[in-house]
Structure formats: structure tokens, C-alpha cells
Design a protein around this motif. Structure first.
Motif, PDB file in Angstrom:
ATOM      1  N   LYS A  59      -6.075 -13.770 -71.843  1.00 35.50           N
ATOM      2  CA  LYS A  59      -5.699 -12.995 -70.667  1.00 35.50           C
ATOM      3  C   LYS A  59      -4.395 -13.554 -70.153  1.00 35.50           C
ATOM      4  O   LYS A  59      -4.077 -14.701 -70.404  1.00 35.50           O
ATOM      5  CB  LYS A  59      -6.792 -13.138 -69.608  1.00 35.50           C
ATOM      6  N   PRO A  60      -3.662 -12.740 -69.426  1.00 32.97           N
ATOM      7  CA  PRO A  60      -2.388 -13.270 -68.933  1.00 32.97           C
ATOM      8  C   PRO A  60      -2.635 -14.387 -67.944  1.00 32.97           C
ATOM      9  O   PRO A  60      -3.623 -14.385 -67.231  1.00 32.97           O
ATOM     10  CB  PRO A  60      -1.731 -12.071 -68.256  1.00 32.97           C
ATOM     11  N   PRO A  61      -1.758 -15.360 -67.947  1.00 28.55           N
ATOM     12  CA  PRO A  61      -1.955 -16.489 -67.049  1.00 28.55           C
ATOM     13  C   PRO A  61      -1.882 -16.056 -65.595  1.00 28.55           C
ATOM     14  O   PRO A  61      -1.116 -15.164 -65.239  1.00 28.55           O
ATOM     15  CB  PRO A  61      -0.796 -17.429 -67.392  1.00 28.55           C
ATOM     16  N   VAL A  62      -2.721 -16.655 -64.788  1.00 28.86           N
ATOM     17  CA  VAL A  62      -2.747 -16.323 -63.369  1.00 28.86           C
ATOM     18  C   VAL A  62      -1.531 -16.910 -62.704  1.00 28.86           C
ATOM     19  O   VAL A  62      -1.211 -18.062 -62.886  1.00 28.86           O
ATOM     20  CB  VAL A  62      -4.024 -16.895 -62.736  1.00 28.86           C
ATOM     21  N   ARG A  63      -0.825 -16.112 -61.975  1.00 24.56           N
ATOM     22  CA  ARG A  63       0.363 -16.630 -61.310  1.00 24.56           C
ATOM     23  C   ARG A  63       0.218 -16.658 -59.806  1.00 24.56           C
ATOM     24  O   ARG A  63       0.912 -17.366 -59.119  1.00 24.56           O
ATOM     25  CB  ARG A  63       1.576 -15.783 -61.658  1.00 24.56           C
TER      26      ARG A  63
END
Lengths: 770, 378
Positions: free
Chosen positions: A761-765
Motif C-alpha cells: 500500500k502507499p506509504p502513509v504521509r
């Protein structure tokens, strides 16, 4: 002792000159034969295998000698070896005892000057046997000073073939000890000679040979302490003489100055504790000499006692000075190697690297017999005999015997220094025995006592040894009798009667000698002549089968890898890789940098992920391990593995812990029950990688540990198997380069194998604001 | 104390018409895509001097790799609808191309899980589930929500000055941290990835945003075009869709009366990927003692050592390597395990392309390496 009768008759028509000439010819012939035997028995290794350098350290000596022979002495002196201890390098010229290489270099140059184009390798291989002949000769000279020529010849014969010395001087065993024992004995001989004659010439000779010894072997400290100890003992015994003063002063002054010329030694003779004894005794001798001088000029009694007080005061001040300097750090305290001589557990606790060497282990009892055979029984007798005359040189042998026996008990390796002493003492004892029983003189006995004496077969004491009276025979022993045995009874005649007693003892003695020779030959041929680079086993039909895995692997490295490929292995194999494969190594047998060795230990005992950055940082291209599980070669890396763990633990106690490599029950296992730390370690993985495949579905058996290896092979992600030798003894792995795409190599391998990746999953920013 | 020297160089290269590595290009073009629709892009390449070979993804010939040798200098994969390729095109073979010096230009498929899409993960790109193209309702326009004008973002590869918005249609992706990645074009901040244009899942997105953005495929952090420079200097260009290369998008107006920036954008991006632009090279390195010219095997303490290097940049217009003095932050490390000396390696003004520094050798013996480690994005 005047005798009337003789046990057997000697020819009487021979002139004393003829006797002297014949005996001197016989001595020369015997010495020549002894030298021949000494050299010949060391050639088993060459005959059974080939002319090859043995073991580990000799490979470095050989390599250094080649540099010296090809580039000359100055280049050797300044030699910085960038391929050892990569990337630290090693200043060879300043960290080596150059005596051995210089000796071979000189021989090489002489032979070439004579147009004898002998290969440097053959000189190196045959140097040790050659020097053993010289050792035999110097032992002869030394023993001659103790007793007489015949004892000398016996001692020469003993040292020529005794396994305790052969173990370190077979052909190919090109190590410092090969020439050191000769130098040791010759220095001692010169010292005794100087002491006996009070000659500064012999004192200087002793100093020169001492210098040669310092240049040749780290064991020179033995001489550095033996001679002062002897001098001190003589002083304490009240045997101070001007001869002692001349001999010691000339030896110490010249010897110390000369020894400081060796770069590796440098200022150690005035800076380290090991050398302080010699300095102290030197100072003491000066004080005593001064006191003696003053005393001879002053007669007042009061003044004399004042003088004594001041002498003692000066001595105490001197000792306090040395202790003070040690505390201040001007004088280095004892080294760890030294402590391990007193406390055998010391090394294991504090310096595992020293303890990990098998030749630093305490000696097992059987090896005394194995190495010395019947000499070990004669040895105490010989030492006891030294007490009888107790001349200055006998004190030396006694001290030597005590000190060397202790050290030989502490470290296997120091058996070597004990051996010459044992040979000397045994030769003294043995020749006394022969002297007594060959001497044809019959004691002059009144009739009534004759029977009683003859019934006593234990009368081994010689007529030349009047202090030991023969044993009284029948009556129950009382303390008085016991003492009486040792009290000289001048009235009682004693000696040996008849030919049969003589023959019985002499034949027994000869039989012992024969067995000694057989034993020595057998031990030499079977135990000490293996080059350990080449292994031998026997086929079912009894013929010899040569296992040549080491050279196969080293040759593979030499032929298939770039010149500057760095090879990592445990330090045991460093010199061999440098010598045979000609590749840079991380660590070698020089073991000067414990941290660097611990780094290798850590890489070997950690998991791949941890080890990989270490390997990359040190530019390691290949990792070489020794695996004996297939063949049953017990000296392999898995058996040495715990030392790697221990040494690494010494530096990184938080990361490597020895208990993790044992099962909960404290066993060292490599099978299914092996603990995870063990199974994940690089060493384990490299050793058993694809091992089970060899057995084709059958349970895989490790023949060294006698354990079953699990059927699934360990996986390696960061290394590739590059080479495995015929009998799997040497396995070489290539370290992979970083992945092309900057991935972890484990992931890269999974990708190559076609395994699917987990969805990401895309990294949490951002964080939600509540 | 001697310092034994070994020159080891690592230089990451940054940087434009004919490639520095070769001119043969293989285009894996899906039959459903009309070659004529990409004429601007392909003709542009041909005009620059490339030799284009076209092949359908399922054709066996010409092979990408033959006898373990890469047959083309550059490979372009435009196959958004092809699930299975011919045997020689697999994720593994594409990666192995990189190790053989071939550059890649890959377009992702917004609809299907093709091998290109599955390969993206190996390049540290994270793709949304298949069938979720980028959608944006802003700015108001006559095109579908999936065809979006994107204002070029500042990047080291494609000069954005005077570049008009680029039309994009395709799939966005997120980056996981990887120093080898070079962002080129990011998604507009109003855009998001969704499986339908009806906004039925809008509530879910709002919810996800509340949860801290987990699983959220939205915003300017999503990338549309990215560059990747592998170890070994081969380059890969990742594009979220093939449409941005098409003539249709190139001629579409993105501002009043003006053509979009697509043609220029894709040409510049391809120039980077095919190693035309921003390619640096170390021509030579040398070291010697001050007042000497020949290198020594060993340097001893207190020796002053001169290290110089010559760097040139590829000029695609003339196809010539020209001396390049434009690097002001070049550093030299003198390393044994750790750098013992780290110093700047300034250009020599009198001699273009030449960089030189003099330093004193540390008092430490060992095997030292001269390392130039210059890694910049682009």
C-alpha cells in the motif's frame, strides 16, 4: 677404585695414543651418522608426500623468503604487504622475526654463487632437517660440558630422532622453531663455556647467537630469562665469581644491544616486564662485583656490614624503581600470553584468540610419552645425577629442567623447549648407567660379603657415584636404615660383580634404545610427517589415497578470480591463501588485530542480512570455508565455530552471544535441533548448503559430528556457491554485488525465482487530525 | 606509513538527441494500438537518429535477448492490454536487460495486471489495484474525468520552462523509498485513483482520508511518470499510460489555442531514458605525488598527493563527449573502511573538464581507495 679382578679382559697392547685417535675417529663417525639419521628421519614427509611447505605459518615464512630472495634484503625490510589484513595491510619488515628468512636467503645466495640453481622452495623445505643435524652437534657440545663425550654422543643421538623435536622440524615444516632449537642449544653451550672459563669471547659468542635467536624466534624470551635465572641461582648459592661476572656482563651487554637491532623487538628489552629479570640480574651483578672489589680493599668489620646494608638497599631501590616504572607505564606490564603461562584459564577468559590455538592448550599426559618415549623416565634420573656433582653447569640443567617441565605442562607447544633438556639429562643418566656396567673393574670384596652384594640386582649406582650407596638387602627398613642407605659407607666395597649382571642390564638398556628408535621412527612416519595441506587416507586395499582438496581450491582461486579479489576465511587459512592462491585476505595467522578477527568472526556467526554489510564494507569477493562433514575431517570450521563466536562476543557482546549457539540443553548440534542462531549463521549455511542433495533422499550424515542434517538445504541469498572441492573440504562462496534495482537481495532472489510479492500500500504521509 | 592506493570510482550519471549507448530501439507495440497514432513520438526518435524496430508483444522475433546478448540498446513496451507476452519477455528478462546495458521505457496498463504492472513493484513503485485509473474533476473541461491536463512539476530531467500542461490518462503510482528513483511528473493534487468515474466510492475516500490517508490513492504525492537509474547506469522510464505518447494527446489543446506540452515532454523524457541527456563520464583518473607525474604504488605519510580526474558530458546534438566543468560539488574520498579524508574536488578553470585536488596522506597504513561518489538525481 683400585680393583684387582676384571669381569672381562681388555686388550692391553694398545697404546694410549691409538685409543685416543680411534675414539676421536669414532666420535666423528658417530656424529656424522647421527646427523645422517636426524636428516633422514625428517624426510618421511617428502618421501610419503612431496617436497611441499607444511601447515600454516610456514607458508608465510616461505612467501616472505621468496620476497627476500627475489627482491633483496632491503626491499624485504621495508616490505608493506597490502594483501594481508585487507584493508589494513601489514608492515611485514617490522612485525616479523627475520632470522629464518635471512638464513634461507643466505643459503640461496651462496648456492647460486656456486652455480647451483636450487629452487628456493627446496631450501625452505630442507632447512629444518639440515638444522636438526646442527642441533644434534650443539647438543653434543652442551652435554660434553655436563659429563663427557659419550654422554654427548647419546644426547646427540636422542635429540636427532626424538619425536618432540621432529614434530617441529620435519622437512617442509619451515618455521622459526626449525632453526631456533639449534640456536637455543648453542647459546646455552656458549654460556656454559663462558661461565666455566670466564671467557669474554664465549660470552660474546653467546650474545651473538642470542642475537641470532632473537632474530629468529619469539621464544628467545626463554633464553632471556633462563640465563639470568641461572646467574641469580649461582649468586644465591654463594657461587659468585669473576667468571660469572665476565660471562654474564659480556652476554647481557652485547646480547641486549644486538637484540634491539631487530625491528620487531626494538626497545622491548628495556621496556617490557619480560626482559626486566635480565636487567635486574645485570644490575645485581654490578653491585656485587663492586661490593667484592671494595671488600677486598677495606678490612674494617663495621665498614663491611655497612657495605652489605648499602648493597641490599641498592638492590631494593632498583626493584622498587622497576615496579614504579611499570606502574607509571614506562615499562609495559606482562602480556596476556605470559599470564596464560601461569593461569591456564586466563586465556580462555580474556583472550580467546590465544586459547583458540590448539598448540596453546595444556599438554595431555600421553603426549609426553609419545614425544619423548623412555627419555621421560630417564629425565628425573639425569636431573638427580646433576645434583651429585652440582657444578655450575649442572645448576643450569636443573633450573632448565624445572622451568621447561612446567611450561611443557602448560602448553603443548613448549614441549619443544623441554625436549633438549630431557635429551641432555637422559643422556647423562644413560651414559652413567653404561659407564657403570661396561666398566670391567670388579670391586675388591672380602669373601663373606660377596654373596650378599651379589644378590642385590638393583645396584645400579656407579663407582663414580660414591654418595649413593647400594641398597641394604633383607632387614625390615627403619628410618635409620633408610637414611643409612644414602650415607656413604666407605668401608663397604660396592660395584658390579660378574659378566651376567652386566649383560642383563646392558642388554636391557640396549633393548630400550632399540625400542626408542622404533618408536621414534613410527611416530615420525605416522604422526608428524603429514603436511596438513595434503591429507592422506588409505584405500580398502591398504594403498595410500591422497586428498588434495586444499590445493585444488587454492588453485581454483588463483586461476579463476581477479588478482585483487579479497578472500575472507577464518584466520587459520590466511597464510595458505596468501601463499598458494596469492589473493588478499582479511585475517591471517599473524593474529595481530583482534578486532579485525572478531569482525570476521561476527560475519561468520551472524545471519546473512547482518553479515552482508560487513562483507561489502571490507570489499570481500569470496568467502572460503573448510567443511569436513562429508569426509570426516575434524579440523573444519564448524568445529572451530565456537571460537569465532567467542572472539566476536569479546568485541560485540550485545550482538553475538555464545549461549545462543547451543541447544537449551547445552548441546552443540548441527541437526534439526540446532538453535536458530546456529541455523541462521552464515557459517552453518555455507557449510551445509546443498549438503543433503548429495545423499539423494537418504538422511544426510555429518561424519564429523555424527549427526543427521535436515533434508532441506539452507538458502543463501547474499552469496553464491562458487566452488566446492572434490571431497567438499573447501567450499568457496562468491559475495553478490548490490542488486541492480537497489532491492534487498532476498527480494531480488525471490523475484528471480518467480515468487509473487505481497501487495503493497502507499506509504502513509499524513496523520488524521482528530 | 604507507598508503596503498587503489582507484575505485563510482559515478552516478546525470542528464539529451542521439543516445550515448546505441541507436537500436525495439518497440513492443500492441496490435490494437495504431502505430500512426504515435507518429509524433516515433518520428521524433527516428529523426534523432534512432533505428526503430516494431514487434507485436506475442511475436517471437526479433528476440530481445539472443545468446545471452541484448539485441537492442533500448526497449519500449507499449502494451497496455497484453497479459501474456512471447516467451522472451518476462519480468525477469526485462530486469536482466538492465544488467546488459539496455534502457527501458515502460508504460503501465490502467486496466489489467500485465507483466509490466507486476514488474513495477521491483522498481519500488506501488500500484493501485487494477482498473483504477487516475481521475480528476478539475479543472472543468470537455474531456472525460480520466483525461487530465497535468501541470509539469519541477524535476531534474525534463526542463519545464515554458512547458505547457501535459495531457495524461492512465494509472498513478506511489513511491516507496528508493534513492534510485527520480520523480518526473506528479499527479495534480485534486486527482485520485478510483475504479469508476461516478464517484460512488467517494465516501470511502473521505473515510480513508480521515483515517490518516491509509490506502488512499490521491493527491500530488502520486506519480505519473518516473525515472529509475539502476546500478550500472541503465535507465528506465515509467509512465502511467501510453496515451500521453499519442498524437491525439500531443495535438490536443491544453491552453487556449496552444498545443499541449506532450510532444516536448515525452521527447525529453525519452532522451533521458535513452541516455542522450544528462550523461556524465569519467574519462580518466590519475594520482601522483606533488612535483612528480607517475603514480606510485605506495605513498608514505606526509606525502602530498595530487589527484585529478577528467569528466565529460555527452552532447547528443553532435554525439560527442565534451569536457564538462559544471560540477561544483564534486568530492573525493580517501577511504580505508571509513573515509580518512573527504575533500572537495574543484574544477580547474584553465582546463575544461579537469578536476584536481592536492591533499596530504594521512598517517595511517593500509590499503586506501580514491573514491568519487557523485550521485545526483537526473
Amino acid at each position: 677404585m683400585a680393583t684387582n679382578s676384571k669381569a672381562y679382559s681388555l686388550p692391553s697392547n694398545v697404546s694410549p695414543e691409538t685409543v685416543a685417535n680411534t675414539s676421536s675417529l669414532l666420535r666423528i663417525v658417530s656424529l656424522a651418522l647421527i646427523s645422517g639419521a636426524a636428516i633422514a628421519s625428517r624426510l618421511f614427509a617428502v618421501v610419503n608426500f612431496e617436497s611441499i611447505i607444511h601447515e600454516f605459518d610456514p607458508w608465510f615464512n616461505y612467501r616472505a623468503t621468496r620476497v627476500l630472495a627475489s627482491k633483496g634484503f632491503y626491499a624485504f625490510w621495508n616490505w608493506f604487504d597490502p594483501t594481508a589484513w585487507y584493508p589494513l595491510g601489514r608492515v611485514v619488515g617490522g612485525t616479523v622475526y627475520p632470522g629464518l628468512m635471512a638464513t634461507s636467503g643466505v643459503i640461496y645466495n651462496i648456492l647460486h654463487a656456486l652455480h647451483l640453481p636450487v629452487d628456493i622452495r627446496n631450501i625452505c623445505v630442507l632447512l629444518a632437517p639440515g638444522f636438526s643435524a646442527l642441533t644434534a652437534w650443539s647438543t653434543y657440545m652442551f652435554t660434553k660440558e655436563m659429563k663427557d663425550e659419550s654422554a654427548g654422543l647419546l644426547a646427540a643421538a636422542f635429540i636427532g630422532i626424538v619425536p618432540g623435536y621432529i614434530s617441529r622440524s620435519v622437512a617442509g615444516s619451515y618455521d622459526n622453531e626449525a632453526i631456533a632449537i639449534f640456536l637455543l642449544m648453542f647459546t646455552f653451550y656458549c654460556w656454559i663455556k663462558a661461565l666455566k672459563t670466564g671467557s669474554a669471547l664465549f660470552g660474546t659468542l653467546a650474545a651473538l647467537f642470542y642475537f641470532y635467536m632473537v632474530a629468529a624466534w619469539g621464544g628467545y624470551a626463554f633464553i632471556t630469562n633462563m640465563i639470568p635465572l641461572h646467574a641469580l641461582a649461582l649468586i644465591l648459592m654463594g657461587r659468585y665469581s669473576s667468571r660469572l661476572y665476565v660471562a654474564y656482563s659480556s652476554w647481557y651487554a652485547i646480547g641486549t644491544l644486538a637484540s634491539m637491532q631487530v625491528p620487531f623487538v626494538g626497545f622491548q628489552p628495556v621496556r617490557t616486564s619480560e626482559h626486566m629479570g635480565a636487567l635486574g640480574v645485570f644490575g645485581l651483578l654490578q653491585i656485587i662485583a663492586f661490593a667484592e672489589l671494595v671488600r677486598s680493599h677495606v678490612s674494617s668489620k663495621q665498614f663491611q656490614s655497612l657495605l652489605y646494608a648499602s648493597v641490599i638497599g641498592a638492590g631494593i631501590l632498583g626493584t622498587a624503581g622497576i615496579v614504579g616504572l611499570t606502574y607509571k607505564g614506562w615499562i609495559a606490564p606482562w602480556t596476556g600470553r605470559f599470564y596464560s603461562l601461569w593461569d591456564t584459564g586466563y586465556a580462555k577468559k580474556y583472550i580467546p584468540i590465544i586459547a583458540s590455538v590448539s598448540e596453546h592448550q595444556p599438554t595431555a599426559w600421553p603426549s609426553f610419552f609419545m614425544d619423548l618415549h623412555f627419555l621421560i623416565f630417564l629425565f628425573p634420573a639425569g636431573v638427580a645425577m646433576c645434583f651429585k656433582q652440582l657444578r655450575d653447569e649442572h645448576v643450569f640443567v636443573i633450573i632448565y629442567a624445572v622451568v621447561a617441565s612446567y611450561f611443557a605442562g602448560v602448553m603443548v607447544r613448549l614441549m619443544l623447549t623441554l625436549t633438549p633438556c630431557v635429551c641432555v639429562a637422559a643422556a647423562v643418566a644413560f651414559s652413567s648407567l653404561l659407564d657403570t656396567y661396561i666398566d670391567p673393574a670388579e670391586p675388591n670384596v672380602p669373601k663373606e660379603e660377596a654373596e650378599a652384594t651379589e644378590a642385590d640386582p638393583g645396584a645400579a649406582d656407579a663407582p663414580t657415584t660414591p654418595k649413593k650407596a647400594k641398597k641394604a638387602s633383607a632387614p625390615p627398613p627403619t628410618l635409620g636404615d633408610f637414611v643409612g642407605k644414602f650415607v656413604v659407607d666407605e668401608k663397604k666395597p660396592h660395584g658390579i660383580f660378574g659378566l651376567n649382571t652386566r649383560l642383563a642390564v646392558i642388554l636391557n638398556a640396549l633393548a630400550m634404545l632399540v625400542f626408542f628408535v622404533l618408536h621414534c621412527t613410527w611416530v615420525t612416519a605416522n604422526a608428524y610427517s603429514s603436511p596438513s595441506v595434503v591429507l592422506a587416507s588409505s584405500n580398502p586395499d591398504g594403498s595410500q589415497h591422497i586428498i588434495d582438496d586444499f590445493r585444488e581450491a587454492y588453485y581454483w582461486l588463483r586461476q579463476n578470480t581477479p588478482q585483487d579479489a579479497v578472500v575472507m576465511s577464518w584466520w587459520d587459512y590466511g597464510y595458505q591463501i596468501a601463499g598458494m592462491a596469492d589473493r588478499p585476505t582479511l585475517v591471517d595467522n599473524n593474529t595481530w588485530n583482534n578486532t579485525h578477527i572478531a569482525t570476521v568472526g561476527k560475519a561468520m556467526s551472524s545471519s546473512e542480512e547482518v553479515a552482508y554489510p560487513i562483507l561489502r564494507k571490507h570489499d570481500v569477493d569470496y568467502v572460503l570455508i573448510i567443511f569436513g562433514g562429508l569426509l570426516g575431517y575434524s579440523g573444519d570450521d564448524i568445529n572451530k565455530f565456537l571460537w569465532m563466536v567467542r572472539i566476536a562476543q569479546g568485541v560485540w557482546p550485545n550482538e553475538i552471544q555464545e549461549p545462543n549457539y547451543f541447544t537449551p540443553r547445552g548441546e552443540y548440534r548441527v541437526d534439526d535441533q540446532a538453535p536458530p542462531a546456529m541455523k541462521n549463521s552464515l557459517m552453518y549455511k555455507m557449510s551445509y548448503y546443498r549438503f543433503a542433495e548429495l545423499f539423494g533422499g537418504q538422511p544426510a550424515q555429518d561424519r564429523v559430528r555424527g549427526q543427521q542434517i535436515s533434508k532441506t538445504s539452507p538458502t543463501l541469498d547474499y552469496l553464491d556457491e562458487a566452488f566446492t572441492s572434490e571431497n567438499w573440504i573447501v567450499r568457496i562462496y562468491q559475495v553478490r554485488k548490490e542488486d541492480l534495482l537497489g532491492r534487498d537481495l532476498k527480494l531480488a532472489n525471490a523475484f528471480e525465482a518467480g515468487r509473487k510479492r505481497k501487495k503493497q500500500k502507499p506509504p502513509v504521509r499524513r496523520r488524521a487530525i482528530a | 606509513m604507507a598508503a596503498w592506493l587503489l582507484a575505485l570510482l563510482g559515478l552516478a550519471i546525470s542528464a539529451c538527441a542521439k543516445s550515448s549507448t546505441g541507436n537500436s530501439v525495439l518497440v513492443l507495440l500492441e496490435p490494437s494500438l495504431d502505430k500512426a497514432n504515435f507518429s509524433t513520438f516515433f518520428n521524433g526518435l527516428t529523426e534523432s537518429g534512432y533505428e526503430l524496430t516494431f514487434r507485436a508483444p506475442r511475436d517471437a522475433k526479433p528476440a530481445v535477448i539472443e545468446d545471452d546478448v541484448a539485441q537492442f540498446s533500448h526497449v519500449v513496451v507499449f502494451a497496455p492490454d497484453t497479459k501474456s507476452f512471447a516467451q522472451d519477455v518476462t519480468p525477469q528478462s526485462l530486469v536482466s536487460l538492465l544488467s546488459k546495458g539496455t534502457n527501458l521505457l515502460l508504460a503501465l496498463s490502467p486496466k489489467k495486471q500485465t507483466i509490466v504492472n507486476s514488474l513495477a513493484a521491483e522498481f519500488s513503485l506501488i500500484l493501485p489495484p487494477p482498473g483504477t485509473p487516475l481521475i480528476s474533476h478539475f479543472p472543468e473541461r470537455d474531456t472525460p474525468a480520466t483525461v487530465i491536463p497535468v501541470k509539469p512539476t519541477e524535476n531534474p530531467i525534463v526542463p519545464t520552462k515554458g512547458l505547457l500542461p501535459v495531457w495524461f490518462s492512465g494509472v498513478p503510482f506511489a513511491y516507496s523509498p528508493n534513492p534510485l528513483l527520480v520523480p518526473i511528473l506528479n499527479a495534480p493534487s485534486e486527482s485520485f485513483a478510483a475504479d469508476s468515474t461516478t464517484d460512488s466510492g467517494a465516501e470511502g475516500i473521505v473515510e480513508a482520508a480521515d483515517k490518516g490517508g491509509e490506502g488512499l490513492w490521491a493527491g500530488s504525492q502520486l506519480a505519473l511518470v518516473a525515472g529509475f537509474q539502476a546500478h550500472g547506469d541503465t535507465r528506465v522510464l515509467w509512465a502511467g499510460g501510453v496515451d500521453m505518447f499519442s498524437d491525439e494527446f500531443a495535438q490536443k489543446e491544453s491552453a487556449k489555442g496552444q498545443q499541449s506540452g506532450n510532444a516536448q515532454f515525452v521527447r525529453d523524457a525519452a532522451a533521458w531514458a535513452f541516455r542522450e541527456s544528462k550523461v556524465l563520464r569519467i574519462d580518466s583518473v590519475a594520482h601522483h605525488r606533488v612535483n612528480e607525474t607517475e603514480p606510485r604504488e605506495t605513498y608514505t605519510t606526509n606525502d602530498h598527493v595530487v589527484f585529478n580526474t577528467h569528466i565529460s558530458m555527452f552532447n547528443p546534438k553532435t554525439s560527442v563527449w565534451e569536457p564538462y566543468s559544471g560540477i561544483s560539488d564534486l568530492q573525493l574520498e580517501f577511504t580505508m573502511l571509513d573515509p580518512h579524508i573527504r575533500t572537495s574536488l574543484p574544477p580547474v578553470p584553465s582546463n575544461p573538464g579537469e578536476y584536481e585536488v592536492t591533499f596530504r596522506v594521512p598517517d595511517r597504513h593500509g590499503v586506501f581507495k580514491f573514491i568519487i561518489d557523485y550521485k545526483r538525481k537526473g
